[in-house]
Design a protein around this motif. Structure first.
Motif, PDB file in Angstrom:
ATOM      1  N   ILE A 298     -20.123 -11.797  13.177  1.00  0.00           N
ATOM      2  CA  ILE A 298     -19.346 -12.881  12.995  1.00  0.00           C
ATOM      3  C   ILE A 298     -20.049 -14.158  13.415  1.00  0.00           C
ATOM      4  CG2 ILE A 298     -17.185 -13.952  13.289  1.00  0.00           C
ATOM      5  CD1 ILE A 298     -16.003 -11.162  14.220  1.00  0.00           C
ATOM      6  N   TRP A 299     -20.220 -15.052  12.350  1.00  0.00           N
ATOM      7  CA  TRP A 299     -21.108 -16.233  12.540  1.00  0.00           C
ATOM      8  C   TRP A 299     -20.047 -17.612  12.898  1.00  0.00           C
ATOM      9  CZ3 TRP A 299     -26.506 -16.972  13.030  1.00  0.00           C
ATOM     10  CH2 TRP A 299     -27.187 -16.061  12.527  1.00  0.00           C
ATOM     11  N   ASP A 300     -20.208 -18.151  13.849  1.00  0.00           N
ATOM     12  CA  ASP A 300     -19.502 -19.705  13.884  1.00  0.00           C
ATOM     13  C   ASP A 300     -20.169 -20.693  13.125  1.00  0.00           C
ATOM     14  OD1 ASP A 300     -18.380 -22.055  14.630  1.00  0.00           O
ATOM     15  OD2 ASP A 300     -17.812 -21.263  16.505  1.00  0.00           O
ATOM     16  N   SER A 301     -19.553 -21.112  11.915  1.00  0.00           N
ATOM     17  CA  SER A 301     -20.425 -21.912  11.049  1.00  0.00           C
ATOM     18  C   SER A 301     -20.664 -23.142  11.804  1.00  0.00           C
ATOM     19  CB  SER A 301     -19.585 -21.975   9.665  1.00  0.00           C
ATOM     20  OG  SER A 301     -18.431 -22.840   9.866  1.00  0.00           O
ATOM     21  N   ARG A 302     -19.957 -23.532  12.540  1.00  0.00           N
ATOM     22  CA  ARG A 302     -20.033 -25.093  13.240  1.00  0.00           C
ATOM     23  C   ARG A 302     -21.149 -25.269  13.754  1.00  0.00           C
ATOM     24  NH1 ARG A 302     -14.309 -24.501  16.060  1.00  0.00           N
ATOM     25  NH2 ARG A 302     -15.048 -22.580  16.539  1.00  0.00           N
ATOM     26  N   GLU A 303     -21.802 -24.262  14.680  1.00  0.00           N
ATOM     27  CA  GLU A 303     -23.185 -24.472  15.211  1.00  0.00           C
ATOM     28  C   GLU A 303     -24.137 -23.450  14.812  1.00  0.00           C
ATOM     29  OE1 GLU A 303     -23.980 -26.777  17.315  1.00  0.00           O
ATOM     30  OE2 GLU A 303     -21.674 -27.622  17.160  1.00  0.00           O
ATOM     31  N   LEU A 304     -23.687 -22.595  13.969  1.00  0.00           N
ATOM     32  CA  LEU A 304     -24.451 -21.562  12.921  1.00  0.00           C
ATOM     33  C   LEU A 304     -25.042 -20.793  14.256  1.00  0.00           C
ATOM     34  CD1 LEU A 304     -24.970 -20.762  10.307  1.00  0.00           C
ATOM     35  CD2 LEU A 304     -27.197 -21.640  10.281  1.00  0.00           C
ATOM     36  N   GLN A 305     -23.979 -20.138  15.013  1.00  0.00           N
ATOM     37  CA  GLN A 305     -24.388 -19.197  15.918  1.00  0.00           C
ATOM     38  C   GLN A 305     -23.601 -17.882  15.875  1.00  0.00           C
ATOM     39  OE1 GLN A 305     -23.764 -21.299  19.716  1.00  0.00           O
ATOM     40  NE2 GLN A 305     -25.672 -22.446  19.764  1.00  0.00           N
ATOM     41  N   VAL A 306     -23.961 -16.824  16.353  1.00  0.00           N
ATOM     42  CA  VAL A 306     -23.226 -15.532  16.305  1.00  0.00           C
ATOM     43  C   VAL A 306     -22.163 -15.565  17.216  1.00  0.00           C
ATOM     44  CG1 VAL A 306     -23.588 -12.883  16.489  1.00  0.00           C
ATOM     45  CG2 VAL A 306     -25.197 -14.349  15.330  1.00  0.00           C
ATOM     46  N   ALA A 307     -20.903 -15.522  16.794  1.00  0.00           N
ATOM     47  CA  ALA A 307     -19.768 -15.168  17.709  1.00  0.00           C
ATOM     48  C   ALA A 307     -19.505 -14.148  18.168  1.00  0.00           C
ATOM     49  CB  ALA A 307     -18.637 -15.870  16.983  1.00  0.00           C
ATOM     50  N   HIS A 308     -19.759 -12.889  17.428  1.00  0.00           N
ATOM     51  CA  HIS A 308     -19.635 -11.446  17.810  1.00  0.00           C
ATOM     52  C   HIS A 308     -20.315 -10.714  17.006  1.00  0.00           C
ATOM     53  CE1 HIS A 308     -17.187  -8.239  19.216  1.00  0.00           C
ATOM     54  NE2 HIS A 308     -17.159  -7.710  18.177  1.00  0.00           N
ATOM     55  N   THR A 309     -20.868  -9.529  17.591  1.00  0.00           N
ATOM     56  CA  THR A 309     -21.521  -8.597  16.898  1.00  0.00           C
ATOM     57  C   THR A 309     -20.663  -7.128  16.987  1.00  0.00           C
ATOM     58  OG1 THR A 309     -23.770  -9.506  16.925  1.00  0.00           O
ATOM     59  CG2 THR A 309     -23.566  -7.284  16.372  1.00  0.00           C
ATOM     60  N   PHE A 310     -20.324  -6.455  15.876  1.00  0.00           N
ATOM     61  CA  PHE A 310     -19.695  -5.318  15.984  1.00  0.00           C
ATOM     62  C   PHE A 310     -20.616  -4.112  16.305  1.00  0.00           C
ATOM     63  CE2 PHE A 310     -16.813  -7.597  13.132  1.00  0.00           C
ATOM     64  CZ  PHE A 310     -15.436  -7.407  13.788  1.00  0.00           C
ATOM     65  N   PRO A 311     -20.265  -3.051  16.995  1.00  0.00           N
ATOM     66  CA  PRO A 311     -21.192  -1.873  17.324  1.00  0.00           C
ATOM     67  C   PRO A 311     -21.743  -1.623  15.898  1.00  0.00           C
ATOM     68  CG  PRO A 311     -18.846  -1.611  18.376  1.00  0.00           C
ATOM     69  CD  PRO A 311     -18.683  -2.690  17.345  1.00  0.00           C
ATOM     70  N   ALA A 312     -23.052  -1.255  16.246  1.00  0.00           N
ATOM     71  CA  ALA A 312     -23.824  -0.792  14.839  1.00  0.00           C
ATOM     72  C   ALA A 312     -23.492   0.472  14.289  1.00  0.00           C
ATOM     73  CB  ALA A 312     -25.380  -0.646  15.420  1.00  0.00           C
ATOM     74  N   LYS A 313     -23.436   0.625  12.834  1.00  0.00           N
ATOM     75  CA  LYS A 313     -23.113   1.813  12.235  1.00  0.00           C
ATOM     76  C   LYS A 313     -24.300   2.532  12.227  1.00  0.00           C
ATOM     77  CE  LYS A 313     -19.745   2.310  10.178  1.00  0.00           C
ATOM     78  NZ  LYS A 313     -18.352   3.269  10.467  1.00  0.00           N
ATOM     79  N   ARG A 314     -24.028   3.912  11.523  1.00  0.00           N
ATOM     80  CA  ARG A 314     -25.284   4.836  11.511  1.00  0.00           C
ATOM     81  C   ARG A 314     -26.132   4.538  10.144  1.00  0.00           C
ATOM     82  NH1 ARG A 314     -23.696  10.821  11.564  1.00  0.00           N
ATOM     83  NH2 ARG A 314     -25.892  10.960  11.729  1.00  0.00           N
TER      84      ARG A 314
END
Length: 299
Positions: free
Chosen positions: A196-212
């Protein structure tokens, strides 16, 4: 119901009865399967991407390097835009907007005006490899793009100015979608993650657990509560779609398993008062499956 579709030649394999989804989200039971209306091919080579433009119009891009705006009711091609030097990889627009955006293997993105000139209204160069992700803000004022060059960029659609650029190692972008009414952009990647990117600062706000497996596509529900991602796969391994909570736990909610090969796309279907929340997935196994969003059962 299982739908099998090929652009230019549409086929339908439907068991029992079918349901027609209207643009307003209501549904009409149509009874036994009927012949599907068939239109002349829109592109001279494979179609790579299709998106809704207005309730009666869709936009498509193809290996023939062109972008076409069509009436899905009549099959008529209303506009054709030519300007990319290589295959068009993604098309999108802000719903009910007159602006169409296209990404290409020529490493660029172009913006076209539905009622404007034949040439691009704006040009967005800057990626080093094929552009594989494209998401426009609801008001069509900003654009996010992603590429196999591991970068995500933000652009001003009026000026063409690059407002931000973020690089993450091994983040080969496969798809982007904007969360309705929010400054957030969902991104899937070949590194098997959903960000999930926050477009205001173009930073990653959250990363979900990686899938296989590689994540091939994503979509966001109209209420902004959930997102979907789809997985690569083969021989019955992988190929699932995954529902994620965006607002509360930000955890995995449910998986939808049944495809035998890579699931190439996933969408939330229009929802009305009398409709069960549903999603649809398409796969290299030649099927489109419709699922009950809440139970994971196939409809």
């Amino acid at each position: 119901a299982v739908l099998v579709r090929a652009m230019g030649k549409l086929q339908s394999k439907i068991s029992f009865q079918t349901s027609k989804y209207r643009a307003d989200g209501s549904m009409e039971e149509t009874g036994p399967a009927r012949a599907v209306q068939q239109h002349s091919p829109v592109h001279t080579d494979a179609v790579t991407s299709v998106a809704a433009l207005k309730p009666d119009l869709c936009v498509s891009g193809g290996r023939d390097k062109s972008v076409a705006v069509c009436s899905w009711r009549s099959g008529a091609v209303l506009r054709r835009f030519v300007g990319h030097e290589r295959e068009v990889t993604k098309v999108t627009s802000a719903l009910d907007s007159n602006r169409v955006f296209s990404a290409s293997r020529d490493k660029t993105v172009m913006m076209w005006e539905l009622h404007g000139t034949a040439g691009p209204r704006q040009h967005f160069p800057g990626h080093d490899l094929v552009v594989t992700g494209l998401a426009v803000s609801p008001d069509a004022s900003q654009l996010c793009t992603g590429s196999r060059d591991n970068t995500v960029c933000k652009w001003d659609t009026e000026t063409g100015e690059c407002l931000g650029r973020a690089t993450i190692s091994r983040n080969l972008v496969t798809h982007l979608c904007w969360v309705p009414g929010e400054p957030y952009v969902i991104q899937t990647s070949e590194d098997k993650t959903i960000r999930i990117w926050d477009s205001r600062e173009l930073q990653v706000a959250h990363t979900f657990p990686a899938k296989r497996h590689i994540q091939t596509c994503c979509d966001v529900s109209q209420d902004g509560r959930f997102c979907l991602s789809s997985s690569s796969g083969s021989a019955g391994e992988g190929g699932e779609a995954t529902l994620w909570d965006l607002r509360q736990t930000r955890n995995q909610v449910r998986e939808y398993r049944g495809h035998f090969q890579t699931t190439t796309s996933c969408i939330f279907l229009p929802q009305g008062p009398a409709l069960t929340p549903s999603i649809a997935t398409s796969s290299y196994d030649s099927t489109v499956k419709v699922w009950d969003q809440d139970t994971g059962g196939r409809e």
